[in-house]
Design an enzyme around this catalytic site. Sequence first.
Site, mmCIF file in Angstrom:
data_model
loop_
_atom_site.group_PDB
_atom_site.id
_atom_site.type_symbol
_atom_site.label_atom_id
_atom_site.label_comp_id
_atom_site.label_asym_id
_atom_site.label_seq_id
_atom_site.Cartn_x
_atom_site.Cartn_y
_atom_site.Cartn_z
ATOM 1 C CE LYS A 107 -4.116 -2.041 1.298
ATOM 2 N NZ LYS A 107 -5.477 -1.913 1.707
ATOM 3 C CE LYS A 192 -8.674 -10.717 -2.212
ATOM 4 N NZ LYS A 192 -10.113 -10.655 -1.951
ATOM 5 C CE LYS A 195 -16.117 -9.210 3.021
ATOM 6 N NZ LYS A 195 -14.932 -8.638 3.634
HETATM 7 P P1 ATP Z 1 -12.211 -6.607 0.996
HETATM 8 O O1 ATP Z 1 -12.354 -6.238 -0.439
HETATM 9 O O2 ATP Z 1 -12.953 -5.699 1.919
HETATM 10 O O3 ATP Z 1 -10.779 -6.840 1.418
HETATM 11 P P2 ATP Z 1 -12.510 -9.493 0.730
HETATM 12 O O4 ATP Z 1 -13.533 -10.088 -0.171
HETATM 13 O O5 ATP Z 1 -11.081 -9.491 0.248
HETATM 14 O O6 ATP Z 1 -12.997 -8.036 1.113
HETATM 15 P P3 ATP Z 1 -11.761 -10.147 3.488
HETATM 16 O O7 ATP Z 1 -12.698 -9.762 4.585
HETATM 17 O O8 ATP Z 1 -10.531 -9.333 3.223
HETATM 18 O O9 ATP Z 1 -12.638 -10.245 2.117
HETATM 19 O O10 ATP Z 1 -11.343 -11.670 3.689
HETATM 20 C C1 ATP Z 1 -12.181 -12.626 4.285
HETATM 21 C C2 ATP Z 1 -11.636 -14.013 4.006
HETATM 22 O O11 ATP Z 1 -11.949 -14.406 2.657
HETATM 23 C C3 ATP Z 1 -10.110 -14.135 4.130
HETATM 24 O O12 ATP Z 1 -9.808 -15.355 4.784
HETATM 25 C C4 ATP Z 1 -9.627 -14.157 2.694
HETATM 26 O O13 ATP Z 1 -8.407 -14.873 2.570
HETATM 27 C C5 ATP Z 1 -10.775 -14.856 1.982
HETATM 28 N N1 ATP Z 1 -10.891 -14.412 0.583
HETATM 29 C C6 ATP Z 1 -11.199 -13.165 0.175
HETATM 30 N N2 ATP Z 1 -11.266 -13.096 -1.170
HETATM 31 C C7 ATP Z 1 -10.981 -14.340 -1.638
HETATM 32 C C8 ATP Z 1 -10.887 -14.915 -2.956
HETATM 33 N N3 ATP Z 1 -11.108 -14.177 -4.044
HETATM 34 N N4 ATP Z 1 -10.603 -16.223 -3.066
HETATM 35 C C9 ATP Z 1 -10.387 -16.965 -1.955
HETATM 36 N N5 ATP Z 1 -10.456 -16.497 -0.686
HETATM 37 C C10 ATP Z 1 -10.745 -15.199 -0.514
HETATM 38 MG MG MG Z 2 -9.460 -8.552 1.462
#
Ligand code: ATP
Ligand code: MG
Length: 322
Positions: A107, A192, A195
Site C-alpha cells: 500500500k 481476485k 467484496k
Molecule cells: P475486501 O475487499 O474488503 O478486502 P474481501 O472479499 O477481500 O474483502 P476479506 O474480509 O478481506 O474479504 O477476507 C475474508 C476471508 O476471505 C479471508 O480469509 C480471505 O483470505 C478470503 N478471501 C477473500 N477473497 C478471496 C478470494 N477471491 N478467493 C479466496 N479467498 C478469498
Molecule cells: Mg481482502
Amino acid sequence: MITGVRPTGFLTIGNYLGAIKPLLESAEDGTAVFVADLHGLTDADPSTVAKYRLEVVRDYLALGVDSSRFYLYLQSAIGRETALCASYLSPLMSVAELLRVPTLKDKVKGGGPESANVALLNYPILMAADIFLQQASLVPVGEDQLAHLEVARVLATRFNRLYGHDGSRVLIEPKPLALKSLRILSLNGEGKMSKSNPAGAIFLTDSSAVVSKKIKSAVTALPGEMNPNLESLFLIGTLLSENDETRTKFEEFMTNHLAGEKVMGYFKNLLIEVVNRFLDLFQRERKLYSNEDILEILEEGKDKAREKARSVLSDMERAMGF
Ligand code: ATP
Ligand code: MG
C-alpha cells in the site's frame, strides 16, 4: 482456533470457498468467529462497517457456522480489552519492523507513506491482540495473512521472554493452519474477487438474474486455450457442484474446450445453474435469522469472548507488574 472477517460488504463466493468452507471442514468446536469491525475501519467508512456487521453474521449462520459449535462476536464488543491489549504489545515492536510487513509495503508503494494511515500500520498488532485474547493456538489463514500471523508469533515470544517469570508462557504463540490456498478471481478479469470490487464479484445475496448476467459476461478463454480466469470459473463450478455427475460435466466441457470446441456458452449455462442452486439454498436459509436472533447469538458470544479476554489481560498485567 480463531477466525475473523471484515464487515466491508456482503460476502462473495470467494469468501465462502476460500475461507468459510475450509473453516467448516477443519474447525474444532469452540472456535472463535469474530466480525472484525475495528479492522474494517482501516479503510472502510464507519457507517458501511456498521451497516454490514450483522449481515456478515447472518451470512455466516446461513452457511453453517452455527452457534453451538462456534462463538460469534463483534470485535468492538470487546473493543476496550482489545485496545488495551494492543497498547501493551505495541512497545515490543519497532516501526521499521511493521513497515516491512508486505501488505503495508504494497500500500505504501502506491502513494508513499502519506497514503497509508496508522491503522494500517497497527493492523498486525491489533490482529495479534484478537488472537491472544481468545488464547487461540491455531489460526487458519490464507497466504495474504501469513506475514500478519508472523508478527503475532514474534510478539508472543518477546512478551514471554520479557515478562514470563521463570520461563512461564503468558501468551500462546499462534501457529498458522495453512488452508489450501485457493484464489477465486474477479469475473471481469481484475485481480481476485473481493467484496470491495462488486462488478467482478458474485455475492451470496445476488439474485439469479444478476448471477446470470455476471457469468454471461465473465472473462473466459478462446477455444483450445486456458487462462487463470477460466480456471477460476471451473473451480467455482466444481466446488459448488452438488454431485459427481455435475462435476464430470464440468470436466467434459473443459476437455472439449481444450480440444478446440466452442462450448463456453454451455459451460456458462451449467455454471449459472449450479451457482444459482447453491445461492437459492443459502438465501432461503438466510431468511430464517431475524435481527433479534443474531443479536442474541452475538450477546452470548460476547460474554464468552470477554471473559477470556479479561483473564488474559490480567495475566499480562500481573506478568508486566503493571
Ligand atoms: P475486501 O475487499 O474488503 O478486502 P474481501 O472479499 O477481500 O474483502 P476479506 O474480509 O478481506 O474479504 O477476507 C475474508 C476471508 O476471505 C479471508 O480469509 C480471505 O483470505 C478470503 N478471501 C477473500 N477473497 C478471496 C478470494 N477471491 N478467493 C479466496 N479467498 C478469498
Ligand atoms: Mg481482502
